[in-house]
Design a protein around this motif. Structure first.
Motif, PDB file in Angstrom:
ATOM      1  N   ARG A  83       5.081 -14.276 135.904  1.00  0.00           N
ATOM      2  CA  ARG A  83       5.803 -13.437 134.952  1.00  0.00           C
ATOM      3  C   ARG A  83       7.061 -14.116 134.419  1.00  0.00           C
ATOM      4  NH1 ARG A  83       3.944  -9.312 138.549  1.00  0.00           N
ATOM      5  NH2 ARG A  83       5.856  -9.455 139.793  1.00  0.00           N
ATOM      6  N   LEU A  84       7.596 -15.098 135.185  1.00  0.00           N
ATOM      7  CA  LEU A  84       8.817 -15.782 134.773  1.00  0.00           C
ATOM      8  C   LEU A  84       8.531 -17.113 134.086  1.00  0.00           C
ATOM      9  CD1 LEU A  84      10.973 -15.191 137.989  1.00  0.00           C
ATOM     10  CD2 LEU A  84      11.066 -13.918 135.830  1.00  0.00           C
ATOM     11  N   HIS A  85       7.403 -17.757 134.432  1.00  0.00           N
ATOM     12  CA  HIS A  85       7.090 -19.076 133.890  1.00  0.00           C
ATOM     13  C   HIS A  85       5.658 -19.061 133.360  1.00  0.00           C
ATOM     14  CE1 HIS A  85      10.700 -20.621 135.934  1.00  0.00           C
ATOM     15  NE2 HIS A  85      10.294 -19.931 136.994  1.00  0.00           N
ATOM     16  N   ASP A  86       5.502 -19.545 132.161  1.00  0.00           N
ATOM     17  CA  ASP A  86       4.171 -19.587 131.548  1.00  0.00           C
ATOM     18  C   ASP A  86       3.311 -20.715 132.092  1.00  0.00           C
ATOM     19  OD1 ASP A  86       4.998 -17.477 129.991  1.00  0.00           O
ATOM     20  OD2 ASP A  86       5.671 -18.764 128.337  1.00  0.00           O
ATOM     21  N   GLU A  87       3.939 -21.707 132.809  1.00  0.00           N
ATOM     22  CA  GLU A  87       3.174 -22.862 133.267  1.00  0.00           C
ATOM     23  C   GLU A  87       2.394 -22.613 134.547  1.00  0.00           C
ATOM     24  OE1 GLU A  87       6.690 -23.179 133.318  1.00  0.00           O
ATOM     25  OE2 GLU A  87       6.716 -23.378 131.144  1.00  0.00           O
ATOM     26  N   VAL A  88       2.567 -21.432 135.174  1.00  0.00           N
ATOM     27  CA  VAL A  88       1.878 -21.162 136.440  1.00  0.00           C
ATOM     28  C   VAL A  88       0.385 -21.083 136.186  1.00  0.00           C
ATOM     29  CG1 VAL A  88       1.653 -19.572 138.381  1.00  0.00           C
ATOM     30  CG2 VAL A  88       3.888 -19.947 137.318  1.00  0.00           C
ATOM     31  N   ARG A 122       5.660 -23.808 145.760  1.00  0.00           N
ATOM     32  CA  ARG A 122       6.822 -23.125 145.189  1.00  0.00           C
ATOM     33  C   ARG A 122       6.826 -21.644 145.534  1.00  0.00           C
ATOM     34  NH1 ARG A 122       6.717 -26.062 139.192  1.00  0.00           N
ATOM     35  NH2 ARG A 122       7.938 -27.910 139.818  1.00  0.00           N
ATOM     36  N   LEU A 163       6.039 -15.419 139.950  1.00  0.00           N
ATOM     37  CA  LEU A 163       6.410 -16.638 139.237  1.00  0.00           C
ATOM     38  C   LEU A 163       5.715 -16.719 137.884  1.00  0.00           C
ATOM     39  CD1 LEU A 163       6.308 -19.253 142.162  1.00  0.00           C
ATOM     40  CD2 LEU A 163       8.332 -18.415 140.967  1.00  0.00           C
ATOM     41  N   ARG A 192       9.658 -19.732 147.619  1.00  0.00           N
ATOM     42  CA  ARG A 192      10.303 -18.505 147.126  1.00  0.00           C
ATOM     43  C   ARG A 192      10.340 -17.444 148.222  1.00  0.00           C
ATOM     44  NH1 ARG A 192      11.055 -16.428 141.917  1.00  0.00           N
ATOM     45  NH2 ARG A 192      11.146 -14.144 141.802  1.00  0.00           N
ATOM     46  N   TRP A 225       2.526 -25.318 142.683  1.00  0.00           N
ATOM     47  CA  TRP A 225       2.956 -23.937 142.479  1.00  0.00           C
ATOM     48  C   TRP A 225       2.706 -23.089 143.718  1.00  0.00           C
ATOM     49  CZ3 TRP A 225       6.151 -22.043 139.066  1.00  0.00           C
ATOM     50  CH2 TRP A 225       6.372 -22.743 137.879  1.00  0.00           C
TER      51      TRP A 225
END
Length: 510
Positions: A64-69, A37, A62, A41, A34
């Motif tokens: 806020r957009l993906h829970d896996e962070v 990533r 990221l 970005r 991450w």
């Protein structure tokens, strides 16, 4: 079209590039992924060099957009430094980012992707994004290839260098993509056929589409293969030397000179030609792909027949294993269970070999055979169970011919030395140019004279030396002397050379 350029790398270069994937083997590899990533970005918005705060802000976006962070506590800079140690990113010190004296005193580092590091990151992302549903054989690409080959021949005849470069580049990309697609499709097909015992429903639900897809691809390849071969011949008839030269001229890679670009396009055209034209007895790659697809169609049909028979009879590998497990469970004793499993899987008892270790004192007597170090076992002991022996010593073989040749050479050298001694005794060493044989005799005598020299008050007064045929004296001389040889001039400052032949002593005389 894919070239294995990695075969040219040595072991050190390979290990350096494997080091780029060290972040995938760490315990917190997801956090490192991450972080990369987030840097990617920022790179997409043309922000190449970033510091730890900017990476943290990108991670927050990221998250806020993906829970896996994952939540990265205050060790983000340490992770960036670890990526720098692996070579994935570059690190620079930028004092212009310090807004206060405290920040200036601290190290202000900025990071950016290295070229190979970005390749490693994109490789990992491509692996994570791979899906079995994407595998296919593109039958529509053959018409585009035929059109590009005809346009390439026309552009070469018309002298349009940029058009030649565009068509060649497009053909290179298309053929590389087709090779990658075909390899991936057949790997996927093997994976489906291997896992059919566990999930036959997956195969049965896609069998019709799979067979139709492979059949249509084979038919389209059979229809276009002769046309593509003729199109390749038409391009070659327009002049390959001119074609490669125009492609190299229009190629805009700044880090390669004209000759390197020319050789690169020759290799690419040879790989493209191998797809559609035979090379001696070897089939073209398209013909090999056609044969492999036909074999795959036959394999799918055979697998479909097998699944149908299994479903009709109700017996497959899973049911067989369950019945075997019931028999083993119902065996009267442990020996019978082992015998049953050995008969089912053809398992036999291993023949163990034993040998003493070179240093028994280093091994604890309580160590198990699993933890103890291994010993080398000879092939003779492994195959026959007998310890190897040195055997009967081989007979000593004489070589009379070599001995005669050595004696002949020694006699010839001795005769040449005596002849040179005779010349030196008659003419001396001054006023002439000594040949190689005379020079060797003189240097040997001077070596013996210098080894037996007499030094008085720190200065060499005189020296003499003898051999079995001649005696030499180094006599002090005010102006010194010089001896001319075929290899140069030998200067003797403060000395002159006097030679005297020694009389030969016969046998029986004192």
């Amino acid at each position: 079209m894919t070239e294995r350029k990695a075969l040219d790398l040595d072991a050190l270069a390979v290990s350096d590039r494997f080091r780029l994937f060290n972040f995938t083997r760490r315990d917190d590899h997801v956090a490192y992924l991450w972080v990369l990533r987030a840097m990617d970005r920022l790179r997409e918005v043309h922000q190449v060099q970033v510091d730890a705060d900017e990476v943290a802000n990108a991670l927050a976006e990221l998250a806020r957009l993906h829970d896996e962070v994952p939540t990265i506590d205050g060790n983000l800079r340490n992770r960036l430094d670890a990526l720098y140690d692996d070579g994935v990113v570059h690190r620079f010190d930028d004092a212009s980012r310090a807004g206060s004296l405290v920040r200036y005193r601290n190290r202000q580092s900025v990071y950016q992707f290295s070229e190979l590091g970005y390749w490693a990151y994109t490789s990992v992302e491509s692996l994570l994004a791979a899906r079995i549903q994407d595998a296919n054989l593109s039958r529509l690409v053959f018409s585009d290839i035929l059109e590009d080959l005809k346009a390439l021949a026309a552009a070469n005849l018309a002298g349009e260098g940029e058009q030649v470069y565009r068509r060649l580049s497009r053909l290179d990309s298309v053929m590389e993509d087709m090779g990658r697609r075909s390899a991936r499709f057949h790997v996927m097909l093997g994976e489906i056929m291997r896992s059919t015992d566990n999930s036959p429903e997956t195969f049965l639900s896609h069998k019709n589409a799979l067979l139709t897809h492979m059949t249509e691809f084979t038919a389209e390849l059979d229809r276009y293969l002769p046309r593509l071969y003729r199109a390749v011949r038409e391009v070659e008839e327009t002049g390959l030397a001119t074609l490669f030269d125009r492609a190299a001229e229009a190629d805009e890679r700044p880090f390669m000179d004209h000759e390197e670009r020319l050789e690169e396009w020759r290799r690419r055209w040879a790989a493209l030609r191998a797809w559609f034209a035979r090379d001696g007895q070897q089939e073209s790659r398209a013909a090999e792909l056609r044969s492999a697809t036909r074999v795959a169609v036959s394999g799918v049909i055979a697998l479909l027949r097998q699944i149908t028979e299994v479903r009709r009879s109700g017996v497959n590998r899973a049911t067989q294993l369950r019945h075997l497990a019931e028999w083993v469970w119902g065996a009267p004793d442990e020996g019978a269970a082992h015998a049953l499993m050995g008969a089912a899987f053809n398992v036999r008892s291993a023949r163990h070999l034993g040998a003493a270790h070179d240093d028994d004192e280093q091994i604890s007597p309580r160590a198990t055979w699993w933890d103890a170090p291994g010993v080398e076992v000879s092939v003779t002991l492994f195959r026959s169970g007998k310890s190897p022996t040195t055997g009967v010593p081989a007979p000593l073989r004489g070589n009379a011919g070599a001995q005669r040749e050595l004696r002949r050479k020694q006699a010839a050298e001795r005769a040449a030395e005596r002849e040179a001694v005779g010349h030196l005794a008659v003419a001396g060493v001054y006023g002439k140019i000594l040949d190689d044989a005379e020079t060797r005799v003189l240097l040997k005598l001077m070596t013996k004279a210098l080894e037996g020299r007499t030094v008085v008050a720190g200065r060499l007064k005189r020296a003499s030396g003898t051999s079995d045929v001649m005696m030499i004296r180094l006599v002090p001389a005010e102006g010194g002397s010089a001896i001319c040889t075929s290899q140069g001039v030998l200067h003797l400052p403060g000395f002159r050379v006097e030679l005297q032949e020694r009389p030969r002593v016969g046998r029986g005389k004192s």
